[in-house]
Design a protein around this motif. Sequence first.
Motif, PDB file in Angstrom:
ATOM      1  N   THR A 169      48.881  41.997  30.814  1.00 17.41           N
ATOM      2  CA  THR A 169      48.023  40.894  31.251  1.00 17.41           C
ATOM      3  C   THR A 169      48.646  39.519  31.065  1.00 17.41           C
ATOM      4  OG1 THR A 169      45.728  40.131  31.169  1.00 17.41           O
ATOM      5  CG2 THR A 169      46.801  40.589  29.053  1.00 17.41           C
ATOM      6  N   GLY A 170      49.669  39.393  30.207  1.00 16.89           N
ATOM      7  CA  GLY A 170      50.344  38.110  30.031  1.00 16.89           C
ATOM      8  C   GLY A 170      49.421  37.054  29.475  1.00 16.89           C
ATOM      9  N   SER A 171      49.258  35.949  30.185  1.00 18.00           N
ATOM     10  CA  SER A 171      48.386  34.863  29.735  1.00 18.00           C
ATOM     11  C   SER A 171      46.914  35.231  29.829  1.00 18.00           C
ATOM     12  CB  SER A 171      48.635  33.600  30.567  1.00 18.00           C
ATOM     13  OG  SER A 171      48.201  33.794  31.907  1.00 18.00           O
ATOM     14  N   GLY A 172      46.606  36.351  30.500  1.00 14.97           N
ATOM     15  CA  GLY A 172      45.226  36.803  30.620  1.00 14.97           C
ATOM     16  C   GLY A 172      44.469  36.211  31.788  1.00 14.97           C
ATOM     17  N   ILE A 173      45.112  35.395  32.607  1.00 16.96           N
ATOM     18  CA  ILE A 173      44.379  34.674  33.640  1.00 16.96           C
ATOM     19  C   ILE A 173      43.794  35.615  34.693  1.00 16.96           C
ATOM     20  CG2 ILE A 173      46.464  34.188  35.008  1.00 16.96           C
ATOM     21  CD1 ILE A 173      45.213  31.463  35.694  1.00 16.96           C
ATOM     22  N   TRP A 174      44.524  36.678  35.067  1.00 16.28           N
ATOM     23  CA  TRP A 174      43.983  37.603  36.067  1.00 16.28           C
ATOM     24  C   TRP A 174      42.742  38.297  35.521  1.00 16.28           C
ATOM     25  CZ3 TRP A 174      42.472  42.595  36.663  1.00 16.28           C
ATOM     26  CH2 TRP A 174      42.304  43.067  37.971  1.00 16.28           C
ATOM     27  N   ALA A 175      42.799  38.796  34.293  1.00 14.20           N
ATOM     28  CA  ALA A 175      41.667  39.512  33.700  1.00 14.20           C
ATOM     29  C   ALA A 175      40.450  38.602  33.577  1.00 14.20           C
ATOM     30  CB  ALA A 175      42.061  40.070  32.338  1.00 14.20           C
ATOM     31  N   ILE A 176      40.656  37.358  33.170  1.00  8.48           N
ATOM     32  CA  ILE A 176      39.555  36.413  33.004  1.00  8.48           C
ATOM     33  C   ILE A 176      38.901  36.114  34.351  1.00  8.48           C
ATOM     34  CG2 ILE A 176      39.008  34.015  32.431  1.00  8.48           C
ATOM     35  CD1 ILE A 176      41.112  34.255  30.174  1.00  8.48           C
ATOM     36  N   GLU A 177      39.707  35.839  35.353  1.00  3.51           N
ATOM     37  CA  GLU A 177      39.144  35.507  36.661  1.00  3.51           C
ATOM     38  C   GLU A 177      38.467  36.713  37.300  1.00  3.51           C
ATOM     39  OE1 GLU A 177      42.058  33.512  39.055  1.00  3.51           O
ATOM     40  OE2 GLU A 177      42.238  31.838  37.637  1.00  3.51           O
ATOM     41  N   PHE A 178      39.023  37.911  37.100  1.00  2.00           N
ATOM     42  CA  PHE A 178      38.358  39.098  37.631  1.00  2.00           C
ATOM     43  C   PHE A 178      37.002  39.280  36.957  1.00  2.00           C
ATOM     44  CE2 PHE A 178      37.181  43.426  38.299  1.00  2.00           C
ATOM     45  CZ  PHE A 178      37.759  43.809  39.503  1.00  2.00           C
ATOM     46  N   ALA A 179      36.948  39.109  35.635  1.00  2.00           N
ATOM     47  CA  ALA A 179      35.680  39.253  34.918  1.00  2.00           C
ATOM     48  C   ALA A 179      34.651  38.241  35.396  1.00  2.00           C
ATOM     49  CB  ALA A 179      35.923  39.109  33.416  1.00  2.00           C
ATOM     50  N   GLU A 180      35.078  37.022  35.673  1.00  2.00           N
ATOM     51  CA  GLU A 180      34.155  35.996  36.154  1.00  2.00           C
ATOM     52  C   GLU A 180      33.657  36.300  37.568  1.00  2.00           C
ATOM     53  OE1 GLU A 180      35.647  32.041  33.725  1.00  2.00           O
ATOM     54  OE2 GLU A 180      36.595  32.545  35.635  1.00  2.00           O
ATOM     55  N   GLU A 181      34.532  36.818  38.410  1.00  2.00           N
ATOM     56  CA  GLU A 181      34.151  37.100  39.785  1.00  2.00           C
ATOM     57  C   GLU A 181      33.385  38.413  39.921  1.00  2.00           C
ATOM     58  OE1 GLU A 181      37.407  36.742  42.508  1.00  2.00           O
ATOM     59  OE2 GLU A 181      38.114  34.850  41.621  1.00  2.00           O
ATOM     60  N   HIS A 182      33.453  39.273  38.903  1.00  2.00           N
ATOM     61  CA  HIS A 182      32.762  40.566  38.934  1.00  2.00           C
ATOM     62  C   HIS A 182      31.971  40.720  37.633  1.00  2.00           C
ATOM     63  CE1 HIS A 182      36.110  41.020  41.750  1.00  2.00           C
ATOM     64  NE2 HIS A 182      35.370  41.899  42.384  1.00  2.00           N
ATOM     65  N   PRO A 183      30.847  40.058  37.505  1.00  2.00           N
ATOM     66  CA  PRO A 183      30.098  40.081  36.245  1.00  2.00           C
ATOM     67  C   PRO A 183      29.607  41.475  35.856  1.00  2.00           C
ATOM     68  CG  PRO A 183      28.875  38.930  37.978  1.00  2.00           C
ATOM     69  CD  PRO A 183      30.238  39.172  38.512  1.00  2.00           C
ATOM     70  N   SER A 184      29.561  42.409  36.795  1.00  2.00           N
ATOM     71  CA  SER A 184      29.151  43.773  36.448  1.00  2.00           C
ATOM     72  C   SER A 184      30.271  44.567  35.786  1.00  2.00           C
ATOM     73  CB  SER A 184      28.698  44.527  37.703  1.00  2.00           C
ATOM     74  OG  SER A 184      29.787  44.726  38.599  1.00  2.00           O
ATOM     75  N   SER A 185      31.477  44.025  35.795  1.00  2.00           N
ATOM     76  CA  SER A 185      32.634  44.760  35.282  1.00  2.00           C
ATOM     77  C   SER A 185      32.838  44.507  33.798  1.00  2.00           C
ATOM     78  CB  SER A 185      33.898  44.348  36.038  1.00  2.00           C
ATOM     79  OG  SER A 185      34.248  42.996  35.748  1.00  2.00           O
ATOM     80  N   HIS A 186      33.571  45.423  33.180  1.00  2.00           N
ATOM     81  CA  HIS A 186      34.097  45.216  31.826  1.00  2.00           C
ATOM     82  C   HIS A 186      35.604  45.333  31.932  1.00  2.00           C
ATOM     83  CE1 HIS A 186      34.514  45.197  27.497  1.00  2.00           C
ATOM     84  NE2 HIS A 186      35.276  46.274  27.582  1.00  2.00           N
ATOM     85  N   VAL A 187      36.315  44.247  31.632  1.00  2.00           N
ATOM     86  CA  VAL A 187      37.751  44.161  31.860  1.00  2.00           C
ATOM     87  C   VAL A 187      38.486  44.184  30.526  1.00  2.00           C
ATOM     88  CG1 VAL A 187      39.612  42.852  32.937  1.00  2.00           C
ATOM     89  CG2 VAL A 187      37.306  42.786  33.920  1.00  2.00           C
TER      90      VAL A 187
END
Length: 414
Positions: A169-187
């Motif tokens: 995940t590196g800096s985590g930016i992809w995981a954070i943005e995915f979680a924000e755009e998909h609130p039903s998900s657990h990332v």
Amino acid sequence: MTHPIQHDQRARGASHDDDAAAVPSEPLPRTPSCDLALDPGQHLNSTHNDTIQQHLLASHGYDLEVDSSSDRSHILRSPDNDTTDSDSAIGSSSANSVTTSLNSQVQDYRFEFGRRYHAFREDQYWLPNDEDEADRLDLQHHVWRMTLDGALYAAPLAPDIHRVLDIGTGSGIWAIEFAEEHPSSHVIGTDLSPIQPEWTPPNCQFWVDDAERDWDFGGTPFDFVHARMLILGMHDWRRFFEQAWQHLAPGGWVEVQDVCLPVRCDDDSVGPDDPLATWSHLVREAAGKGGIDTEAGTKFGGMLSEQGFINIKEECIKWAIGSWPRGKKQKQIGVWTLENLSQGLQGISLALFTRQLGWSREEVELFLVDVRKDINDRSKHYYWVMYNVFAQKPLEDQQAPSPDRISRSNSNSP
């Protein structure tokens, strides 16, 4: 030292009236029976066969044409301007959950060459993990979002997707943005280094883990496994896809996006001994000594098929290095790809060249002076080949097709 650089006549300079016009190109070849899209009205892991619609997915590929215009300032903008509002949310004070799992041992960093490197599973990954590198990874993330027309992924995921795993995940930016755009998900984002922000969305957490060891996530399968730009850290891609298979629910998706080294050129603007061409071959050589294949992206589709994945889609994309191509999107990607490479040159080179090739730090830094001059020469038409590949784990009543069923978007293949 002589290294082959591919040549053809497609990128020879030609005058174009519209600096920002999109590059016209022929439709990319497809195998429609293998292209797919998920009906958003159905759950990702639905057992209904009619959830997979047999039609073409969006293409992110394009040909590169040389732009001879000198006035290009009006299209050179920050990558933040071309992404969604959620792009600025990393580290946001509005988040209300501290979810990063840490261990004091993995924060015992190693300092060398004026850079900071991870200590956990030392020598498995050659790049630094300091703030400069985290900033570069965020920039690289924005270039990928531009490439995917603002999206975080290309796989046809259901909007109410649940469990998601981001490897490396590196800096985590992809995981954070995915979680924000998909609130039903657990990332869950994993990395060798705990450099991610502490304040994250409540449905996102980070684990320190080595993706090349056995994965252990409690036995609950994921709906989506994502990995991006792991080429200098992954020694065994077959094992990676095997573990992705083992940890995906039936009907789940895996998507990998990565670069292929060495750099390419489609005309005679680059010679085989030019500094950036030489540098990229040296990176491939040094990585190879450490057991890493920098051209593994060309084999992703075959490995996925051998593992049993279906609905495999490969896309070969060109990232220009610099502002030389014609077309607004191509030029913006080129400008920020150059910036990404400029920021990453030292970090990529120092550990690899000193440990694997026996260079001194002084030799590396002196060589990089010429490389930096070369990448800023707009008359040189360098580009990276990027691979975007995704595939689906079959439902329990499905069987994998033969390897020739892989859908490839390869009109831009090197």
